[in-house]
Motif scaffolding. Structure first.
Motif, short mmCIF file in Angstrom:
data_model
loop_
_atom_site.label_atom_id
_atom_site.label_comp_id
_atom_site.label_asym_id
_atom_site.label_seq_id
_atom_site.Cartn_x
_atom_site.Cartn_y
_atom_site.Cartn_z
N LEU A 23 -21.57 26.29 12.93
CA LEU A 23 -20.16 26.52 12.62
C LEU A 23 -19.28 26.04 13.77
CD1 LEU A 23 -20.14 30.08 11.01
CD2 LEU A 23 -19.47 27.92 9.94
N ALA A 24 -19.67 26.41 14.98
CA ALA A 24 -18.89 26.01 16.16
C ALA A 24 -18.86 24.49 16.28
CB ALA A 24 -19.49 26.64 17.41
N GLY A 25 -20.03 23.87 16.10
CA GLY A 25 -20.11 22.41 16.21
C GLY A 25 -19.29 21.72 15.13
N LEU A 30 -14.52 18.47 13.62
CA LEU A 30 -13.28 18.23 12.87
C LEU A 30 -12.13 17.93 13.83
CD1 LEU A 30 -13.44 20.98 10.09
CD2 LEU A 30 -13.56 18.51 9.76
N ALA A 31 -11.99 18.77 14.84
CA ALA A 31 -10.91 18.57 15.82
C ALA A 31 -11.10 17.26 16.56
CB ALA A 31 -10.87 19.72 16.81
N ASN A 32 -12.33 17.01 16.94
CA ASN A 32 -12.63 15.81 17.72
C ASN A 32 -12.28 14.53 16.96
OD1 ASN A 32 -14.86 13.65 18.54
ND2 ASN A 32 -14.34 14.92 20.29
N GLY A 33 -12.66 14.49 15.70
CA GLY A 33 -12.37 13.29 14.92
C GLY A 33 -10.90 13.18 14.57
N PHE A 34 -10.29 14.33 14.32
CA PHE A 34 -8.90 14.36 13.86
C PHE A 34 -7.94 13.98 14.97
CE2 PHE A 34 -5.64 16.50 11.16
CZ PHE A 34 -6.01 15.90 9.98
N PHE A 35 -8.12 14.60 16.12
CA PHE A 35 -7.16 14.44 17.20
C PHE A 35 -7.64 13.48 18.28
CE2 PHE A 35 -6.74 18.93 15.73
CZ PHE A 35 -5.58 18.73 15.02
N GLY A 36 -8.85 12.95 18.10
CA GLY A 36 -9.37 12.04 19.11
C GLY A 36 -9.63 12.75 20.43
N GLY A 37 -9.92 14.00 20.39
CA GLY A 37 -10.21 14.76 21.60
C GLY A 37 -9.95 16.23 21.36
N GLY A 38 -10.16 17.01 22.40
CA GLY A 38 -9.89 18.42 22.28
C GLY A 38 -11.00 19.21 21.61
N ALA B 75 -25.34 22.41 16.44
CA ALA B 75 -23.93 22.10 16.72
C ALA B 75 -23.65 20.61 16.56
CB ALA B 75 -23.56 22.57 18.12
N ILE B 76 -24.59 19.79 17.02
CA ILE B 76 -24.36 18.34 16.95
C ILE B 76 -24.39 17.85 15.51
CG2 ILE B 76 -25.36 16.08 17.51
CD1 ILE B 76 -26.10 17.25 20.25
N LEU B 77 -25.37 18.31 14.74
CA LEU B 77 -25.46 17.84 13.36
C LEU B 77 -24.23 18.23 12.55
CD1 LEU B 77 -29.24 18.37 12.50
CD2 LEU B 77 -28.01 16.22 12.99
N ALA B 78 -23.83 19.49 12.65
CA ALA B 78 -22.64 19.94 11.94
C ALA B 78 -21.41 19.22 12.48
CB ALA B 78 -22.48 21.45 12.07
N GLY B 79 -21.39 19.03 13.79
CA GLY B 79 -20.26 18.36 14.43
C GLY B 79 -20.10 16.92 13.98
N LEU B 80 -21.22 16.23 13.83
CA LEU B 80 -21.16 14.83 13.39
C LEU B 80 -20.54 14.73 12.00
CD1 LEU B 80 -24.58 13.37 14.63
CD2 LEU B 80 -22.29 12.82 15.49
N PHE B 102 -1.87 19.42 16.30
CA PHE B 102 -2.67 19.60 17.51
C PHE B 102 -1.92 20.47 18.51
CE2 PHE B 102 -4.79 17.48 21.35
CZ PHE B 102 -5.92 18.25 21.22
N GLY B 103 -0.63 20.20 18.67
CA GLY B 103 0.20 20.96 19.60
C GLY B 103 0.21 22.44 19.26
N GLY B 104 0.39 22.75 17.98
CA GLY B 104 0.41 24.14 17.56
C GLY B 104 -0.92 24.82 17.84
N PHE B 105 -1.98 24.08 17.57
CA PHE B 105 -3.31 24.63 17.83
C PHE B 105 -3.51 24.92 19.31
CE2 PHE B 105 -7.39 23.29 19.54
CZ PHE B 105 -8.12 24.41 19.19
#
Lengths: 132, 131
Positions: A23-25, A30-38, B75-80, B102-105
Motif C-alpha cells: 500500500l505504501a509503495g 502514484l505521487a512519484n509518477g504524477f508529480f515527478g518526485g516527492g 513496495a516496489i512492485l505496487a509502486g511500479l 502537489f502543493g496542497g498535499f
C-alpha cells in the motif's frame, strides 16, 4: 543480518506488513509518477506510521524503493516527450556527488533534526507550489 | 555558467535525496522557480536525477544495514504499477493543475509532520540513543 542496528524492539515483517508495504509503495508510486518526485514524502511517513519502521530505516528504505519507480517514470516521461537529456545532465552529475555524500553522512545524522528539516522542506514546497 | 549552478544545486539537493528527504522536491522548486524550466520538463529531469543520486547513496545504506529488505519487493512492485499509471496520466494532463494539487498535499503533510505528535513513540522514536 537480522539485527543490523542492534535495537531489540524492531518489528519483524509478517503477512500483514507485506500488504502495508505494498500500500505504501503504491501510494508513493502514484505521487512519484504524477508529480515527478516527492514519492519519498509519501513513503517515509507511511513506512513509519503504517508499517512501524523506525525513522532511519524508513528514510533509507524509501531511497531503495523510489529508485526503480523513478526509473520507470523517467522512461515514460522520456518516451512521451517531456524530457531533454542535455538540460538534465548537470543535475544528474550533481546528484551523483550529493548522493555519495548523503549516503556517507546518513549514519551520523540526528533523526529528530532530520524530521524537522523534512517537515520544513515539505511546507516550503507546499507554499511555493500553491501560491507562486 | 548555467550548468555550473545546476551542478551545485544538484549536489546540494543530492545530499538530501541521499537521506531520502525531499531533495527532489527542492530541486523541482529550483528548476521551476529559478531556472524557469517548464513544470513537465522539470519533473522529467527530477525523475532522471534520482537515478544516479539514489544509486550513489544506496551502497552506504545497505552496508550500514538501514534497508528494510522485507519492504522492498511488495513496495516496489505496487509502486511500479502506481508510477506507470500516474506518469502516463501526468504526461497527458495540464501540469499547472498537478502543481497545485502537489502543493496542497505538501502543505498538509508538512504541517502534520511538524505539529503532529509522534505516532512512533517508545524506543523507535529515538533510535540514536538506543544504539
Amino acid at each position: 543480518m537480522k539485527r543490523e542496528t542492534g535495537r531489540p524492539a524492531r518489528r519483524r515483517a509478517g503477512g500483514k506488513s507485506r500488504l502495508t508495504y505494498a500500500l505504501a509503495g503504491g501510494a508513493a508510486g502514484l505521487a512519484n509518477g504524477f508529480f515527478g518526485g516527492g514519492g519519498g514524502m509519501i513513503l517515509v511517513p507511511l513506512l513509519t506510521r503504517l508499517c512501524g519502521l523506525d525513522q532511519r530505516r524508513a528514510f533509507a528504505t524509501s531511497v531503495a524503493v523510489i529508485l526503480p519507480l523513478c526509473g520507470l517514470s523517467a522512461a515514460i516521461y522520456l518516451f512521451r516527450g517531456s524530457l531533454e537529456l542535455t538540460t538534465a545532465l548537470p543535475y544528474l552529475a550533481g546528484g551523483l556527488l550529493g548522493g555519495l555524500l548523503g549516503g556517507k553522512l546518513f549514519q551520523k545524522l540526528n533523526m529528530d533534526w532530520l524530521r524537522r528539516i523534512f517537515a520544513l522542506l515539505i511546507l516550503y514546497g507546499g507554499v511555493r507550489a500553491l501560491f507562486f | 555558467m548555467g550548468w555550473l549552478v545546476a551542478l551545485a544545486v544538484g549536489t546540494a539537493t543530492g545530499v538530501l535525496s541521499g537521506f531520502g528527504v525531499g531533495g527532489g522536491t527542492l530541486l523541482l522548486i529550483y528548476m521551476t522557480a529559478f531556472a524557469a524550466l517548464p513544470q513537465d520538463l522539470a519533473q522529467g529531469i527530477n525523475l532522471l536525477y534520482f537515478l544516479p543520486t539514489a544509486a550513489a547513496a544506496l551502497p552506504a545504506h545497505a552496508k550500514n544495514g538501514f534497508i528494510e529488505r522485507a519492504a522492498l519487493w511488495p513496495a516496489i512492485l505496487a509502486g511500479l504499477a502506481g508510477a506507470a499509471l500516474a506518469a502516463w496520466i501526468a504526461t497527458a494532463l495540464d501540469v499547472a493543475i498537478l502543481h497545485r494539487i502537489f502543493g496542497g498535499f505538501l502543505l498538509a503533510a508538512g504541517l502534520r509532520e511538524l505539529l503532529g505528535k509522534s505516532a512512533r513513540g517508545g524506543p523507535q522514536a529515538r533510535d540514536r540513543k538506543a544504539r
